[in-house]
Design a protein around this motif. Structure first.
Motif: not given
Length: 164
Positions: A2-18, A132-142
């Motif tokens: 879950r820690y890794v997934l949270l880190l991934v989502m935070l990183c990709f959430g920030n990518m929108v604004f890179a 697919l789990y990771l990509q959908n979690a990232i997409k959902s977070s964004i």
């Protein structure tokens, strides 16, 4: 995990604004390393390594990043145009998004066949399930981090005293 997934989502959430490619490459580099460790743990190869898999995985990640960059470009365009979004721009963004989603689906199908040849069907399905789990979690977070079309205007109209 879950820690890794949270880190991934935070990183990709920030990518929108890179704002530039160097920020994007840095974030993708960090994500790739974290993701590779997660894949290693999840796939649980008997001897600790599977060279044919990792060669294909590196090719997969390289190709996936180009699709990811296009998705992020669409999100950045949406963010940039949000305040002045008209029918033409909204249609263009929607078509680009749908096209990108179709490209991802074709990409997954193409690579599932390749991973099946290297790993067998069950392990290829296992890898794709994680991916697919990771990509959908990232997409959902964004998607949770960006406003719906017209959402900000409705909030401003509902609370006019809060305008600056």
């Amino acid at each position: 995990m879950r820690y890794v997934l949270l880190l991934v989502m935070l990183c990709f959430g920030n990518m929108v604004f890179a704002q530039d490619d160097s920020d994007l490459k840095t974030i993708q580099s960090v994500f790739g390393k974290e993701k590779k460790a997660l894949v290693t743990q999840y796939m649980d190869f008997k001897n600790g390594s599977n060279d044919p898999f990792w060669s294909l995985y590196d090719q997969y990640e390289s190709d996936r990043r180009s699709l990811s960059r296009e998705r992020l470009a669409i999100l950045q365009d949406y963010s940039r145009m949000y305040e002045t979004l008209d029918d033409e721009a909204a249609t263009s963004l929607a078509k680009r998004t749908l096209s990108n989603d179709l490209s991802y689906d074709k990409f997954y199908q193409r690579y599932f066949k390749k991973f099946s040849k290297v790993l067998g069907g069950k392990n290829a399905a296992k890898f794709m399930q994680l991916e697919l789990y990771l990509q959908n979690a990232i997409k959902s977070s964004i998607l949770n981090a960006i406003p719906f079309i017209g959402e900000l205007e409705k909030n401003r109209d509902a609370y006019p005293a809060q305008r600056s």
